[in-house]
Write an enzyme that holds these catalytic residues in place. Structure first.
Site, PDB file in Angstrom:
ATOM      1  N   ALA A 158       0.344   3.001  -0.685  1.00  0.00           N
ATOM      2  CA  ALA A 158       0.379   3.675   0.607  1.00  0.00           C
ATOM      3  C   ALA A 158       1.797   4.215   0.789  1.00  0.00           C
ATOM      4  O   ALA A 158       2.750   3.712   0.176  1.00  0.00           O
ATOM      5  CB  ALA A 158       0.021   2.689   1.704  1.00  0.00           C
ATOM      6  N   GLY A 164      -1.762   0.244  -2.410  1.00  0.00           N
ATOM      7  CA  GLY A 164      -2.973   1.020  -2.129  1.00  0.00           C
ATOM      8  C   GLY A 164      -3.594   1.640  -3.370  1.00  0.00           C
ATOM      9  O   GLY A 164      -4.790   1.919  -3.401  1.00  0.00           O
ATOM     10  N   GLU A 181      -5.588  -1.042  -4.917  1.00  0.00           N
ATOM     11  CA  GLU A 181      -6.736  -1.242  -4.022  1.00  0.00           C
ATOM     12  C   GLU A 181      -7.773  -0.119  -4.182  1.00  0.00           C
ATOM     13  O   GLU A 181      -8.976  -0.373  -4.126  1.00  0.00           O
ATOM     14  CB  GLU A 181      -6.236  -1.336  -2.577  1.00  0.00           C
ATOM     15  N   GLU A 191       3.063  -5.686  -1.640  1.00  0.00           N
ATOM     16  CA  GLU A 191       3.183  -5.646  -0.180  1.00  0.00           C
ATOM     17  C   GLU A 191       4.039  -6.757   0.419  1.00  0.00           C
ATOM     18  O   GLU A 191       4.869  -6.521   1.305  1.00  0.00           O
ATOM     19  CB  GLU A 191       1.791  -5.664   0.474  1.00  0.00           C
TER      20      GLU A 191
END
Ligand code: CAA
Length: 258
Positions: free
Chosen positions: A63, A108, A111, A131
């Site tokens: 992200a 992300g 993910e 993260e």
């Protein structure tokens, strides 16, 4: 201009996250573009999808940290909900989705690959959930899908420690199905996608549904449900075509998705 490209190659659709300057990092715009592309996939003519990243360096480097840097708690909740909704949409697509991981798959990016049915990787791929080192939790499904994919102990180790794993280790822990030299990754992804597309589409889709639904259920309920998926295939033109061909010792006609 969209940050996500789509290309149809016969029965195979290829989705490319295309924000190469930022290593394909996911901000709100990229997530919206990805959702629009996913919504537009023609389910009648697409039997398998491939998701990859633009350039030679990254699948998706996570992200967008710049965008998250000043987020309030409420903004963070909305951003995480958005990413989760888009990735769940990918997971629930009727056709199989292959992640062709061509480099960094961090946060992300890891993910996103986990929301796909199958992951194959280039030798330069790097997976991880960094993260906790950035002061946040994985926000696009990592705490849920990494566990379901590689098991609780290993997922907790990687998420708590933020240790990244290279392609070979990803293969050894079941995070990816295969590793290829970078210049062969897309050809191998296409080969697998075409092989999947050559099977009866209704049957393949029922298999995906059965596996994904069954994983959320106890074994008694799941095996009670399986006859429904089996029944959905019996009586189809594709079943008759394949089984009659077998009985007549000849090759079946191409499948029609009927
Ligand atoms: N967000 C925003 N920009 C990013 C980015 C990210 N996740 N990853 C890379 N970029 C940008 C860099 O800022 C840089 O931009 P500029 O050229 O404008 O400076 C460009 O992409 C190239 O990156 P680097 O110069 O850093 O390339 P490198 O080869 O030296 O390093 C890397 C590559 C190791 C992937 C490094 O970029 C990196 O560590 N990126 C962050 C990875 C990360 O922590 N991802 C997880 C984010 S958190 C998350 O995803 C939360 C969630 O679950 C929702």
């Amino acid at each position: 201009m969209s940050y996500v490209r789509y290309e149809q190659n016969g029965f195979v659709g290829v989705i490319t996250i295309d924000r190469e300057k930022a290593l394909n990092a996911l901000n709100d715009e990229v997530l919206c573009d990805l959702e629009a592309v996913v919504d537009a996939v023609d389910a009648d003519k697409t039997r398998c999808l491939i998701i990859t990243g633009a350039g030679a360096k990254a699948f998706v480097a996570g992200a967008d940290i710049g965008a998250m840097c000043t987020m309030t708690s409420d903004e963070g909740r909305a951003f995480s909900a958005k990413g989760n909704a888009v990735f769940r949409k990918i997971e629930k697509l009727p056709m199989p989705v292959i992640a062709a991981v061509n480099g960094f798959a961090l946060g992300g990016g890891c993910e996103l690959s986990l929301s796909c049915d199958i992951r194959i990787a280039a030798e330069n791929a790097l997976f991880g959930q960094p993260e906790a080192g950035l002061g946040i939790t994985p926000g696009f499904g990592g705490t849920q899908r990494l566990v379901r994919t590689i098991g609780v102990g290993k997922a907790k180790e990687l998420i708590y420690s933020c240790r990244n794993v290279k392609a070979e280790e990803a293969l050894s822990i079941g995070l990816v199905n295969a590793v290829y030299p970078a210049d062969q990754l897309m050809a191998e992804a296409m080969k697998l996608a075409e092989r999947i597309s050559g099977n009866a589409p209704i049957a393949v889709r029922q298999c995906k549904k059965a596996i994904n639904m069954g994983l959320q259920m106890d074994i008694d309920s799941a095996t009670t449900l399986e006859p429904e998926f089996f029944a959905a295939c019996c009586g189809t033109q594709d079943q008759k075509n394949a089984m009659t061909a077998f009985c007549e010792k000849r090759k079946h006609d191409p499948f029609l998705n009927k």
